[in-house]
Design a protein around this motif. Structure first.
Motif, short mmCIF file in Angstrom:
data_model
loop_
_atom_site.label_atom_id
_atom_site.label_comp_id
_atom_site.label_asym_id
_atom_site.label_seq_id
_atom_site.Cartn_x
_atom_site.Cartn_y
_atom_site.Cartn_z
N PRO A 1 -0.87 -3.82 29.87
CA PRO A 1 -1.92 -3.60 28.65
C PRO A 1 -1.45 -2.49 27.61
CG PRO A 1 -3.13 -3.19 30.64
CD PRO A 1 -1.71 -3.09 31.04
N ARG A 2 -1.42 -3.10 26.54
CA ARG A 2 -0.82 -2.19 25.28
C ARG A 2 -1.62 -2.24 24.14
NH1 ARG A 2 4.81 -2.16 26.60
NH2 ARG A 2 4.92 -1.21 28.82
N GLY A 3 -1.62 -0.98 23.41
CA GLY A 3 -2.46 -0.92 22.32
C GLY A 3 -1.18 -0.55 21.04
N VAL A 4 -1.99 -0.36 19.92
CA VAL A 4 -1.16 -0.19 18.74
C VAL A 4 -0.76 1.22 18.98
CG1 VAL A 4 -2.99 0.85 17.29
CG2 VAL A 4 -1.00 -0.16 16.37
N MET A 5 0.67 1.43 18.55
CA MET A 5 1.36 2.62 18.73
C MET A 5 1.71 3.34 17.36
SD MET A 5 4.69 3.20 21.08
CE MET A 5 6.05 4.18 20.46
N THR A 6 1.93 2.62 16.34
CA THR A 6 2.19 2.89 15.15
C THR A 6 1.42 2.59 13.88
OG1 THR A 6 3.91 1.35 14.48
CG2 THR A 6 4.70 2.87 15.95
#
Lengths: 95, 985
Positions: free
Chosen positions: B56-61
């Motif tokens: 699972p990934r979210g926004v990083m930048t």
């Protein structure tokens, strides 16, 4: 790339067709010594320098001049552009 | 409640309501939002699944460097995968879907990959799926491709249009942060032509994301005041939503303007995107810098973000990604994030600073000399585990973590001409260095000047020095007061503690362990590291990850980071849609279409057309009762040979050759002699390449002592002209001869058949005598037709019949074909197309493109005697080479099937009637084959070894690819009228 045409000024390289080494101007004498060997070398032997290179470009979608462009093959820097006809005459292709 | 994460302030229009969907659920945002900021405002942290492990990934930048928040935008034909939510401007009706998950983002079957991560390490596909070999193509590869990867495409045609455009300027300014604005202002005031290109949809760069004052006002207000002045200047063009993607030779830059990506459907008449080619005298790169992360175990959970991105969300978009924050940093810049969050009322549970001497902050505990060693939270961050300086482990509750490992100047464009960046110890980053693109100066953070004051100053200086470069003196504007704090950084790349995975490259799922494995397996050069681990590949090209990977490799090899070096930065800076590169050159517009002057008439006749280069030529003219093309072609051939046929041959190349030395010049161009060709005569000519191979043929007609008209084949019209100019300018520069291509200037028609003369006499003005005595075979002349229209007449024949070609100025071409057809009515004249033309030339044994195929000599073509030995001409000397003259060389012959019902396949090979069939016993090949209605059987032209001595022999004609074999007799290539009586009639 931009080629500074001696007659027309700065033109985009897209207007030109590339041929290759300007040594192609020096077509051997058909009646000279060993014409077959001379023509073989003329046609098939080319320097491929990493650096300054004199090469023939044809302003195909422009004024149809053949140009001798001195270009650095590593940086694409163009240091000299001449009409090939002038070069040919100067280098002994004239009458 | 919606938008629960909104805070006060920001550059959004709160009065607006923008509805959009993510994974089918409707949300609201505001004008000024990006898709990422609007999702964060609605407390959506989980935005995608990772490439390999489906984590699972979210926004990083908050910018174009985003590795994680990649989405499919829109639906149907407009669906575009891998769009970065961070740079997707929000608009009403936007539909976004997450990628690389099934069946849903929260529950993804392929999440199982994460459990098998030990098998999916760097280079796993080289090792794991070796055996059995046949499984690779059918099973392993499709399986891996399905599991891995990013978004999918729609497989439908793109309904939008894309443009290409050309711009010229004195100074191109790339980026509109403080440095770019000052550069543009300096140059704009000096009156030179300026283009200011900004990737974002608003100008100002980091000034919109930070809270410090510039010139006594907020940074974004100052940016707007400068923009107001720039927009008032006629010599300044501002391009927002425009990414400069590459620095090319001689001050040329490529840029993509996203003209319509912020609307659901492009406005009528507008392209979706425009690819600009920008010609500049000088350029200033003010592309800013990209913040880099610090890797630690499980540092990829949704909620772990870049600290500077957090400030952008909070200050520009008035969104806090979560209500409870922590910060992990190795520099003072990270502290600003905590300060800005606190100012917005967000709970900051701690600042973990790796520096033992980290300064303290008001309102938040700073853990100096501490590290984040792990994190928790399956679908979103819940807490981080930190090891304090005293060795104690502590859990810190937070739903988001801002991470700052320092800033990397965006050097990309400075490297597009193979420049290599140099290491700067002060900021522990690469800065531009080495050989830069010609005319490019770098300013601001892109050059390692990370404070606002330095950016403003270097921006102005870069413009002044650029303008000086082309002779314009400019004064730097007064610099507004701005912060000038050093970022005071201790290099720190990854936390060594822990046995789990610490992500270096989140887009490609590359961990510290993968880099160690690459090192262990000796893939140590950065270029090998990239290919072996996929570090820095795909849509973000490692903007946030490359430095971390290099640092780990440097540590493993015991080299410094500058010794380890970077991979080569290549265009484009960010991904570019294929459509933008194609522009309008798609479908029918891929190349221009050239229509002959008789095109309209041919359409009226119901002609079928064929593409010949860019030309459309009539292929045959079907009659209503004809069901098969052969019926039409056979009729056209038979009627031409019986009475008269007319064919448009305008597409043949025509070159006007004039001057006192015109004949001498043609003598050098053609293998055969032209010096003695009398005025009023045409001669067939063969052109050789300098290596002695035949490359084109045609005719040259001498209209005057100093005036010839040369024709070439359709395909080689441009090449022959180019070569003739080469000969004229480079080889024989003093010959008095001028050339011009007149292909488009004349409409030309072949009129062939026994009644050709009778037909022509009806349209040629009566003072011109066409009798065989006055205008014999191979005669030519300038005449008039139809009561005074200028025309040229050539008595030449490709069909073998009594034939002429008549040329009129192009504007009379349509009238001419109609006049010819009308005059031909009494002879039942037929129009014929390229097929009948081809059949008749095969029947007559004329070589064409199939025979002049780039490998054949005049000797092969049976034209050896044409090559003059008494003069110098192109190709003469080398055509004499032994190998080309060996006995038993290929010769052009005719073939006729023994059984007249057999069809000779084109391309088939020739073998002796007896003996084996092999490459060794190969005797030659069929070049052209056709059904001859004149002979009533299939016929062919072929190259046969020693063909001149094999007349009457029966050979096997074999096409093993299709299992075809027929027997054919070797005959003369001149099937029809070998004595040439018809054409001389």
């Amino acid at each position: 790339m931009i080629i500074n045409h001696p007659l027309l000024g700065a033109r985009d390289a897209q207007e030109f067709t590339y041929l290759g080494d300007a040594s192609l101007i020096h077509r051997p004498d058909w009646q000279g010594e060993d014409p077959s060997g001379q023509f073989h070398d003329y046609l098939y032997l080319r320097d491929n320098p990493a650096g300054q290179h004199r090469e023939l470009w044809f302003h195909e979608v422009g004024d149809r001049s053949w140009l001798v462009v001195t270009r650095n093959t590593l940086t694409h820097e163009i240091t000299n552009v001449e009409l090939a006809r002038d070069v040919a005459r100067r280098e002994g292709r004239g009458k | 409640m919606t938008q629960k994460n909104r805070v006060n302030g920001g550059l959004i229009d709160r009065s607006s309501r923008v509805n959009f969907q993510f994974d089918g659920k409707t949300y609201q945002g505001h004008t000024g939002d990006t898709l990422a900021s609007a999702l964060l405002a609605n407390d959506v942290r989980l935005m995608g699944r990772s490439f390999k492990y489906h984590r699972p990934r979210g926004v990083m930048t908050a910018g174009s460097e985003e590795p994680n928040a990649l989405m499919k935008l829109r639906t149907g034909a407009r669906q575009e995968p891998n769009s970065r939510a961070t740079v997707t401007e929000l608009f009403d009706g936007l539909e976004a879907r997450s990628q690389n998950r099934f069946p849903s983002l929260k529950f993804d079957f392929m999440g199982i990959n994460d459990r098998f991560s030990n098998f999916l390490t760097a280079g796993f596909y080289y090792k794991t799926f070796m055996w059995p070999r046949v499984f690779w193509e059918k099973l392993y590869e499709p399986m891996i491709r399905k599991a891995a990867g990013l978004g999918s495409i729609s497989f439908e045609d793109d309904p939008d249009s894309y443009d290409k455009g050309f711009l010229h300027c004195d100074l191109l300014v790339i980026g509109s942060g403080p440095a770019g604005l000052m550069a543009a202002l300096t140059a704009g005031r000096a009156g030179v032509r300026v283009i200011l290109a900004e990737e974002d949809f608003i100008t100002g760069g980091r000034l919109n994301a930070e809270t410090y004052a510039v010139g006594g006002m907020s940074g974004s207000d100052w940016a707007r005041s400068v923009m107001a002045e720039l927009e008032s200047l006629e010599n300044v063009r501002v391009l927002t939503r425009t990414t400069v993607i590459g620095a090319f030779d001689h001050g040329i830059y490529g840029a993509v303007e996203r003209v319509s990506d912020h609307t659901l459907v492009p406005e009528s008449g507008k392209p979706r995107q425009t690819l600009w080619r920008i010609y500049s005298k000088r350029a200033v790169l003010a592309a800013g810098a990209t913040e880099r992360p610090i890797a630690f175990e499980n540092n990829d959970r949704p909620g772990v973000m870049m600290a500077g991105a957090v400030r952008a969300y909070v200050n520009r978009w008035a969104v806090t990604p979560h209500q409870q924050f922590a910060v992990f940093t190795n520099n003072d810049d990270g502290h600003r994030t905590a300060v800005d969050l606190i100012a917005k009322g967000v709970d900051v549970t701690g600042v973990i600073d790796v520096r033992p001497d980290a300064p303290s902050l008001a309102g938040v505990e700073v853990f100096a000399g501490a590290h984040v060693v792990n994190s928790k939270g399956l679908l979103g961050l819940k807490s981080v585990q930190i090891r304090l300086a005293n060795g104690e482990i502590r859990d810190l509750t937070c739903g988001a973590l801002g991470v700052s490992g320092g800033w990397n100047p965006n050097v990309h464009l400075t490297c597009h001409q193979r420049g290599r960046p140099v290491w700067n110890d002060a900021i522990a980053a690469f800065v531009p260095g080495g050989k830069m693109p010609v005319g490019l100066t770098v300013a601001g953070a892109a050059n390692g000047h990370l404070s606002t004051a330095q950016a403003l100053q270097t921006g102005a200086e870069a413009a002044v020095s650029s303008l000086t470069g082309f002779g314009v003196s400019a004064a730097a504007p007064d610099l507004p007061e701005a912060e000038d704090a050093p970022i005071s950084l201790t290099p720190f790349w990854y936390v060594k503690e822990g046995k789990g995975r610490a992500w270096i490259d989140q887009q490609n799922d590359v961990t510290v362990k993968d880099i160690k494995l690459a090192h262990q397996e000796n893939f140590r050069s950065v270029e090998h590291l990239k290919r072996y681990t996929t570090l820095g590949m795909a849509t973000d090209q490692g903007k946030t990850s490359n430095m971390g990977g290099l640092a780990v490799m440097a540590e493993l090899t015991g080299k410094s980071i500058p010794e380890t070096g970077t991979t080569i930065f290549r265009p484009p800076y960010t991904p570019v849609a294929m459509g933008a590169l194609a522009g309008r050159s798609i479908g029918k517009d891929f190349h221009p279409t050239r229509e002959t002057p008789s095109h309209k008439w041919a359409v009226e006749q119901g002609a079928e057309f064929v593409e010949a280069g860019n030309w459309l030529r009539a292929q045959w003219f079907p009659q209503p009762d004809e069901k098969h093309w052969r019926q039409s072609v056979d009729r056209e051939v038979l009627q031409t040979r019986k009475s008269v046929g007319i064919c448009d041959v305008t597409t043949l190349g025509k070159i006007d050759v004039q001057g006192a030395d015109a004949a001498e010049f043609l003598n050098k161009i053609y293998a055969n002699g032209f010096a003695k060709l009398p005025v009023g005569k045409v001669r067939y000519g063969l052109m050789l390449r300098e290596d002695g191979i035949a490359y084109d043929d045609g005719t040259a007609a001498r209209l005057a002592e100093d005036h010839f008209v040369v024709t070439t084949t359709t395909a080689n019209a441009a090449l022959v002209y180019r070569n003739m100019e080469f000969a004229r300018q480079c080889l024989w520069p003093d010959l008095d001869v001028q050339l011009i291509s007149t292909t488009e200037a004349w409409a030309q028609y072949a009129v062939a058949g026994p009644n050709a003369r009778k037909l022509l006499q009806k349209v040629v003005d009566p003072e011109f005598d066409l009798s065989n005595d006055d205008f014999p075979f191979m005669a030519c002349g300038e005449i008039t037709v139809c009561g005074g229209v200028r025309a040229r007449l050539f008595r030449i024949s490709f069909s073998g019949e009594l034939a002429y070609e008549i040329a009129v100025p192009t504007r009379y071409g349509d009238a001419m074909i109609r006049a010819l057809m009308e005059a031909g009515e009494e002879f039942d004249a037929v129009p014929y197309g390229t097929e009948a033309l081809g059949v008749m030339r095969i029947e007559k044994g004329h070589a064409a493109g199939n025979e002049l195929n780039g490998t054949t000599t005049a000797l092969n073509l049976g034209l050896g005697r044409m090559v003059s030995k008494k003069k110098d001409c192109i190709g003469n000397v080398l055509s004499e080479r032994e190998g080309l003259k060996a006995t038993g060389a290929l010769r052009l012959v005719g073939l006729r099937p023994v059984d007249s019902k057999d069809e000779i396949p084109a391309g088939a090979h020739l073998m002796n009637a007896d003996g084996s069939v092999s490459a060794k016993t190969d005797l030659g090949y069929v070049t052209s084959a056709a059904y001859s209605p004149t002979l009533g059987c299939s016929i062919a032209l072929a190259f046969l070894k020693g063909g001149e001595d094999r007349m009457g022999d029966v050979l096997r004609v074999i096409n093993p690819l299709e299992g075809q074999e027929v027997r054919a007799e070797v005959v003369s290539a001149h099937f029809v009228d070998p004595e040439g009586e018809r054409l001389r009639a």
